[in-house]
Write an enzyme that holds these catalytic residues in place. Structure first.
Site, short mmCIF file in Angstrom:
data_model
loop_
_atom_site.label_atom_id
_atom_site.label_comp_id
_atom_site.label_asym_id
_atom_site.label_seq_id
_atom_site.Cartn_x
_atom_site.Cartn_y
_atom_site.Cartn_z
CG HIS A 19 10.54 -19.43 -23.65
ND1 HIS A 19 11.83 -20.12 -24.32
CD2 HIS A 19 10.66 -19.16 -22.57
CE1 HIS A 19 12.93 -20.47 -23.31
NE2 HIS A 19 11.45 -20.23 -22.09
CG ASN A 66 12.16 -19.86 -15.83
OD1 ASN A 66 12.33 -19.21 -16.95
ND2 ASN A 66 12.25 -18.55 -15.20
CG ASP A 91 13.00 -22.47 -26.55
OD1 ASP A 91 13.75 -21.71 -26.89
OD2 ASP A 91 12.47 -22.70 -26.12
CG ASN A 112 15.68 -20.27 -16.54
OD1 ASN A 112 17.19 -20.72 -16.20
ND2 ASN A 112 15.75 -19.37 -16.72
#
Length: 191
Positions: A19, A66, A91, A112
Site C-alpha cells: 500500500h 484513507n 498502488d 480509498n
C-alpha cells in the site's frame, strides 16, 4: 509548479508494504535528486526539486491513506495549482505486480486514498500513475494483502515497478502526459 504525490501510510509499521508503493516512488525520486530535508505543511511531508528548470514539489501525505485528500487538496489550493498539476502515484490490485499504468483521469476503482483525493480535488481528471501490486493470495483479505510486504517472488517486480513509477512521474513533468503514457504504459499486444 507541479506536485508529485505518493500515497501511503506514515510510520515504520507500514514502510515497505504494498500500500506504500506511492511513498516508495516519491522516496526514489527524492534520492535521485539528492533531497536531504523535508518539511511539514498541510499534513504532508514535502520537498521541492528542480526538474529541467521547473519547480516540482514531492508530497507524502501524513494523514493515513484513507484521508490522503485532506493533505493534497489544501496543498493544491495553497499553491494555486489546478488538478492537472497534481500527479498521484498509488498502488493498484488490478494490475500485475510491478506493472505501470498511466492515465489522465480515472475513477478510484475501490482505492480509498484515491477516493479521498478525487473528493478533495473535485475531479478525477489529473495524472494517475498506478503501480500493480497483484491480487491477494487465496485465504488472504484485501487488507492482509495491501498491508503486507511483497514476498520474495514479488519483491523484485515490485521494486522495478516503483523505480519505473518514479521515472514516469518525472517524465510527466518533462515530456507531458501524452508522451509519458506512450513511453511508460505497457504495449498492447495485437490479437
Amino acid at each position: 509548479m507541479q506536485l508529485i504525490v505518493g500515497l501511503g501510510n506514515p510510520g515504520t509499521k507500514y514502510a515497505g508494504t504494498r500500500h506504500n508503493a506511492g511513498f516508495m516512488a516519491v522516496t526514489a525520486i527524492a534520492e535521485k535528486y539528492g533531497v536531504t530535508r523535508w518539511k511539514e505543511e498541510h499534513q504532508a511531508h514535502t520537498a521541492t526539486i528542480n526538474v529541467d528548470g521547473e519547480k516540482v514539489m514531492l508530497v507524502m501525505p501524513q494523514t493515513f491513506m484513507n484521508l490522503s485528500g485532506d493533505a493534497v487538496g489544501p496543498l493544491m489550493r495553497y499553491y494555486k495549482l489546478s488538478p492537472a498539476d497534481v500527479i498521484v502515484i498509488y498502488d493498484d490490485m488490478d494490475l500485475p505486480v510491478g506493472q505501470l499504468r498511466l492515465r489522465v483521469k480515472g475513477s478510484a476503482g475501490g482505492h480509498n486514498g484515491m477516493k479521498s483525493v478525487i473528493a478533495h480535488l473535485g475531479t478525477d481528471q489529473f495524472p494517475h500513475v498506478r503501480i500493480g501490486i497483484g491480487r491477494p493470495q487465496p485465504g488472504w483479505t484485501v487488507i492482509d494483502h495491501v498491508l503486507a510486504r511483497p514476498q520474495e517472488d514479488d519483491a523484485a517486480a515490485m521494486a522495478e515497478g516503483v523505480q519505473q513509477a518514479a521515472e514516469a512521474a518525472v517524465g510527466i513533468c518533462t515530456l507531458g502526459m501524452d508522451l509519458a503514457m506512450n513511453r511508460f504504459n505497457p504495449l498492447k499486444r495485437a490479437r
